[in-house]
Design a protein around this motif. Structure first.
Motif, PDB file in Angstrom:
ATOM      1  N   SER A 257       0.849  -1.186   0.000  1.00 40.70           N
ATOM      2  CA  SER A 257       0.000   0.000   0.000  1.00 40.70           C
ATOM      3  C   SER A 257       0.883   1.235   0.000  1.00 40.70           C
ATOM      4  O   SER A 257       2.063   1.176   0.307  1.00 40.70           O
ATOM      5  CB  SER A 257      -0.861   0.039   1.263  1.00 40.70           C
ATOM      6  OG  SER A 257      -1.619  -1.129   1.358  1.00 40.70           O
ATOM      7  N   SER A 258       0.278   2.377  -0.342  1.00 46.51           N
ATOM      8  CA  SER A 258       1.026   3.614  -0.210  1.00 46.51           C
ATOM      9  C   SER A 258       0.108   4.676   0.352  1.00 46.51           C
ATOM     10  O   SER A 258      -1.115   4.570   0.272  1.00 46.51           O
ATOM     11  CB  SER A 258       1.589   4.055  -1.550  1.00 46.51           C
ATOM     12  OG  SER A 258       0.543   4.267  -2.458  1.00 46.51           O
ATOM     13  N   SER A 259       0.713   5.691   0.935  1.00 43.84           N
ATOM     14  CA  SER A 259      -0.059   6.757   1.549  1.00 43.84           C
ATOM     15  C   SER A 259      -0.443   7.755   0.474  1.00 43.84           C
ATOM     16  O   SER A 259       0.402   8.260  -0.250  1.00 43.84           O
ATOM     17  CB  SER A 259       0.787   7.419   2.628  1.00 43.84           C
ATOM     18  OG  SER A 259       0.068   8.487   3.176  1.00 43.84           O
ATOM     19  N   LEU A 260      -1.736   7.992   0.333  1.00 41.19           N
ATOM     20  CA  LEU A 260      -2.219   8.822  -0.768  1.00 41.19           C
ATOM     21  C   LEU A 260      -3.201   9.856  -0.260  1.00 41.19           C
ATOM     22  O   LEU A 260      -4.074   9.549   0.547  1.00 41.19           O
ATOM     23  CB  LEU A 260      -2.963   7.930  -1.763  1.00 41.19           C
ATOM     24  CG  LEU A 260      -2.202   7.391  -2.954  1.00 41.19           C
ATOM     25  CD1 LEU A 260      -3.123   6.510  -3.766  1.00 41.19           C
ATOM     26  CD2 LEU A 260      -1.644   8.503  -3.827  1.00 41.19           C
ATOM     27  N   ASP A 261      -3.080  11.074  -0.750  1.00 40.01           N
ATOM     28  CA  ASP A 261      -4.076  12.105  -0.492  1.00 40.01           C
ATOM     29  C   ASP A 261      -4.882  12.274  -1.776  1.00 40.01           C
ATOM     30  O   ASP A 261      -4.391  12.822  -2.759  1.00 40.01           O
ATOM     31  CB  ASP A 261      -3.371  13.408  -0.107  1.00 40.01           C
ATOM     32  CG  ASP A 261      -4.370  14.523   0.150  1.00 40.01           C
ATOM     33  OD1 ASP A 261      -5.586  14.297  -0.025  1.00 40.01           O
ATOM     34  OD2 ASP A 261      -3.934  15.621   0.526  1.00 40.01           O
ATOM     35  N   LEU A 262      -6.116  11.773  -1.764  1.00 39.49           N
ATOM     36  CA  LEU A 262      -6.931  11.812  -2.975  1.00 39.49           C
ATOM     37  C   LEU A 262      -7.848  13.032  -3.022  1.00 39.49           C
ATOM     38  O   LEU A 262      -8.725  13.120  -3.882  1.00 39.49           O
ATOM     39  CB  LEU A 262      -7.740  10.521  -3.113  1.00 39.49           C
ATOM     40  CG  LEU A 262      -6.911   9.261  -3.391  1.00 39.49           C
ATOM     41  CD1 LEU A 262      -7.818   8.065  -3.632  1.00 39.49           C
ATOM     42  CD2 LEU A 262      -6.007   9.449  -4.604  1.00 39.49           C
ATOM     43  N   THR A 263      -7.633  13.990  -2.109  1.00 29.22           N
ATOM     44  CA  THR A 263      -8.475  15.186  -2.090  1.00 29.22           C
ATOM     45  C   THR A 263      -8.511  15.869  -3.456  1.00 29.22           C
ATOM     46  O   THR A 263      -9.578  16.259  -3.934  1.00 29.22           O
ATOM     47  CB  THR A 263      -7.922  16.182  -1.045  1.00 29.22           C
ATOM     48  OG1 THR A 263      -7.912  15.518   0.207  1.00 29.22           O
ATOM     49  CG2 THR A 263      -8.787  17.417  -0.956  1.00 29.22           C
TER      50      THR A 263
ATOM     51  N   GLY B 256      -5.963  15.091   5.230  1.00 32.67           N
ATOM     52  CA  GLY B 256      -4.976  14.045   5.485  1.00 32.67           C
ATOM     53  C   GLY B 256      -4.911  12.984   4.406  1.00 32.67           C
ATOM     54  O   GLY B 256      -5.711  12.956   3.482  1.00 32.67           O
ATOM     55  N   SER B 257      -3.922  12.104   4.549  1.00 34.27           N
ATOM     56  CA  SER B 257      -3.704  11.021   3.598  1.00 34.27           C
ATOM     57  C   SER B 257      -4.155   9.714   4.222  1.00 34.27           C
ATOM     58  O   SER B 257      -4.316   9.614   5.428  1.00 34.27           O
ATOM     59  CB  SER B 257      -2.213  10.894   3.286  1.00 34.27           C
ATOM     60  OG  SER B 257      -1.714  12.094   2.794  1.00 34.27           O
ATOM     61  N   SER B 258      -4.361   8.700   3.377  1.00 32.36           N
ATOM     62  CA  SER B 258      -4.646   7.390   3.931  1.00 32.36           C
ATOM     63  C   SER B 258      -3.859   6.350   3.163  1.00 32.36           C
ATOM     64  O   SER B 258      -3.437   6.582   2.029  1.00 32.36           O
ATOM     65  CB  SER B 258      -6.135   7.089   3.851  1.00 32.36           C
ATOM     66  OG  SER B 258      -6.549   7.097   2.516  1.00 32.36           O
ATOM     67  N   SER B 259      -3.667   5.216   3.796  1.00 36.47           N
ATOM     68  CA  SER B 259      -2.907   4.157   3.174  1.00 36.47           C
ATOM     69  C   SER B 259      -3.833   3.353   2.268  1.00 36.47           C
ATOM     70  O   SER B 259      -4.866   2.861   2.695  1.00 36.47           O
ATOM     71  CB  SER B 259      -2.317   3.257   4.258  1.00 36.47           C
ATOM     72  OG  SER B 259      -1.620   2.209   3.649  1.00 36.47           O
ATOM     73  N   LEU B 260      -3.480   3.256   0.998  1.00 41.29           N
ATOM     74  CA  LEU B 260      -4.367   2.644   0.026  1.00 41.29           C
ATOM     75  C   LEU B 260      -3.620   1.643  -0.833  1.00 41.29           C
ATOM     76  O   LEU B 260      -2.510   1.917  -1.277  1.00 41.29           O
ATOM     77  CB  LEU B 260      -4.908   3.723  -0.911  1.00 41.29           C
ATOM     78  CG  LEU B 260      -6.241   4.366  -0.567  1.00 41.29           C
ATOM     79  CD1 LEU B 260      -6.525   5.463  -1.578  1.00 41.29           C
ATOM     80  CD2 LEU B 260      -7.357   3.336  -0.590  1.00 41.29           C
ATOM     81  N   ASP B 261      -4.243   0.504  -1.087  1.00 38.94           N
ATOM     82  CA  ASP B 261      -3.709  -0.456  -2.041  1.00 38.94           C
ATOM     83  C   ASP B 261      -4.585  -0.371  -3.293  1.00 38.94           C
ATOM     84  O   ASP B 261      -5.720  -0.841  -3.299  1.00 38.94           O
ATOM     85  CB  ASP B 261      -3.745  -1.862  -1.438  1.00 38.94           C
ATOM     86  CG  ASP B 261      -3.204  -2.896  -2.417  1.00 38.94           C
ATOM     87  OD1 ASP B 261      -2.865  -2.515  -3.556  1.00 38.94           O
ATOM     88  OD2 ASP B 261      -3.133  -4.076  -2.032  1.00 38.94           O
TER      89      ASP B 261
END
Lengths: 330, 330
Positions: A257-263, B256-261
């Motif tokens: 997984s990676s940390s993503l800001d999808l805002t 904020g960011s979140s961890s996403l696969d």
């Protein structure tokens, strides 16, 4: 038979059983290509165990339909249940019960022989040499972008990545007359594509990568960004590079997984379009008519016996396509 | 004038200056609604400082075009540069130089007066009461989904979320005759929508949420999933709920960011469609013709003087829309 297996660790088996599954054809493999997905599987992606490999060219040696025996073939990697509505419509790529050659519950192509249903096989015209035919599967994946997104002449398109798949994507896009920019890290790989793009941008992987790219771009943004970096760092780079209401094609699959800001995806109403396997027809046509060149992407051709070394070679930063040559091709 | 400001902390100012920007109209605010974005700004989202608020109904008190004075209006929140190609085409929502009411470089609606260009204002038909008109902006954002995705009768659609925006989305979707499932955490909020959906699924927020949802769904998946949970946990839930080649509309914006696969997005060729503000026309029409009901979504109506308390009320788990009543409406 000899085969490259992954069972938690990669190993060369000398006596793997030759398995022809019921109702399927037995194919003697000639060449197989190492894909980024294979490298990710070895890191744990997809939880696969078995014989690796899904890019190949081979020759049918046994089949119920005897007319196929002797045919030189490539193979669609998704084997569907052949019963659901997707399979019956002729597209097993998303069958929920599918097995996938060398990726999901099905032994793959890094072996002397493999088993696939006849309906997965595609005969190869004589005009396509073995060393080119092995690119048909990944080239079809590249062409899938053109099936998913309407790309018109003059549209501004950026490809993030300069690896194996990105190279094929750039070659497939070049025919669309879009205004193409390539963004990558490796000068030697970017050089292979420079004639195909209006603009080539090299950057260094660090926390200032994006600023470095924007400095070269002059802050322009793109109608479409193809994320083909093969790394989790590609999508966070793609999001600020695309225009409001633009699209990102997500090609990379990787382990983790990676940390993503999808805002900004919501605020700028961006579309992210997942993209995987494509139909083989366009890829076969492109190669048969010499409309694209792939041979220069082969950075190593290594015997199956040296398969472990081939995997090492494929992970080198400067490497592009590493082909495994099978005993039948020698 | 009285105004609710955020400058690192939320405070009620008693003597904020009344500002009518050059060439703009001055609007006396009657009611304003607290949106999830306001709650996120107070947590640091968008880095905004100034008077909060972007959902309102008011009355024009000063304007160069004197015919507008006295009109009851709502307002498009994006104020474009009025010079770029987007603005000249009549759509400032993605103007790169835009200011946004109460969100970006422009004081907002939680005050006795606000300033907006006449081109941003929309007159409200008498058939729409003030307490309904204040929903026009968020209802337009809900209707934007229908402008972005073709939803046909019988299409399976899931909405994740049961809050303010999800409630409006469900109301907007109900007119499409799609096969609608609502997935949320709060029984009282789900009850408000149960008549509008074929299926309502309640879950508890913990590490087994997805299994709990699939247990109730019987493993069926959706053509379209609308992620309107307002939380970073929504998208990782949406991805496994959507069919291969299906779409996810991403409505949530949060700090904020979140961890996403995102592997399954590529493998299953899912589209993620960012969605934000919509055109006001459809929302005005829905309310003017009584085609949807919004009044039941008002959980509190609180005077501007009690604005800090209103923000507290809006963060309560059981809360839906908290309206601020301005002195001019009393």
């Amino acid at each position: 038979m000899k085969a490259l297996r992954f069972d938690g660790r990669l190993q060369l088996s000398q006596d793997a059983p030759v398995k022809q599954l019921e109702g399927e054809a037995l194919v003697e493999v000639l060449y197989a290509g190492i894909c980024n997905t294979d490298l990710e599987i070895v890191k744990g992606y997809a939880g696969f165990q078995g014989i690796l490999g899904h890019e190949f060219v081979g020759r049918v040696v046994e089949a119920e339909e005897s007319s196929w025996v002797g045919s030189r073939v490539v193979g669609e990697i998704n084997v569907g249940c052949n019963q659901c509505s997707l399979c019956l419509s002729g597209d097993a790529r998303h069958c929920l019960k599918r097995t996938v050659l060398g990726i999901k519950q099905r032994d793959g192509a890094f072996a002397e022989y493999l088993s696939l249903p006849i309906r997965n096989l595609r005969p190869i015209p004589a005009a396509i040499a073995n060393e080119d035919a092995v690119f048909i599967e990944p080239l079809a994946a590249a062409c899938q972008i053109l099936a998913q997104v309407k790309i018109h002449p003059g549209m501004t398109v950026a490809v993030i990545g300069d690896g194996k798949l990105a190279q094929l994507i750039v070659r497939a896009l070049a025919s669309t007359k879009c205004d193409l920019t390539i963004i990558g890290k490796h000068q030697n790989k970017l050089d292979l594509m420079s004639g195909l793009a209006g603009q080539v941008i090299q950057f260094t992987a660090n926390e200032n990568s994006l600023q470095e790219i924007f400095r070269q771009l002059g802050n322009s943004r793109f109608d479409l960004v193809i994320e083909a970096s093969g790394s989790f760092s590609g999508l966070p780079m793609a999001i600020p590079l695309v225009k409001p209401c633009g699209a990102i094609v997500l090609k990379s699959t990787y382990n983790g997984s990676s940390s993503l800001d999808l805002t900004q995806v919501a605020v700028n109403e961006i579309q992210i379009i997942g993209s995987r396997c494509g139909r083989f027809d366009s890829a076969i046509e492109l190669l048969a008519n010499n409309r694209i060149e792939v041979r220069s992407l082969i950075s190593d051709m290594i015997e199956l016996d040296e398969g472990l070394h081939a995997f090492e070679a494929a992970t080198a930063p400067q490497s592009l396509k590493v082909l495994l040559r099978m005993p039948a091709a020698s």
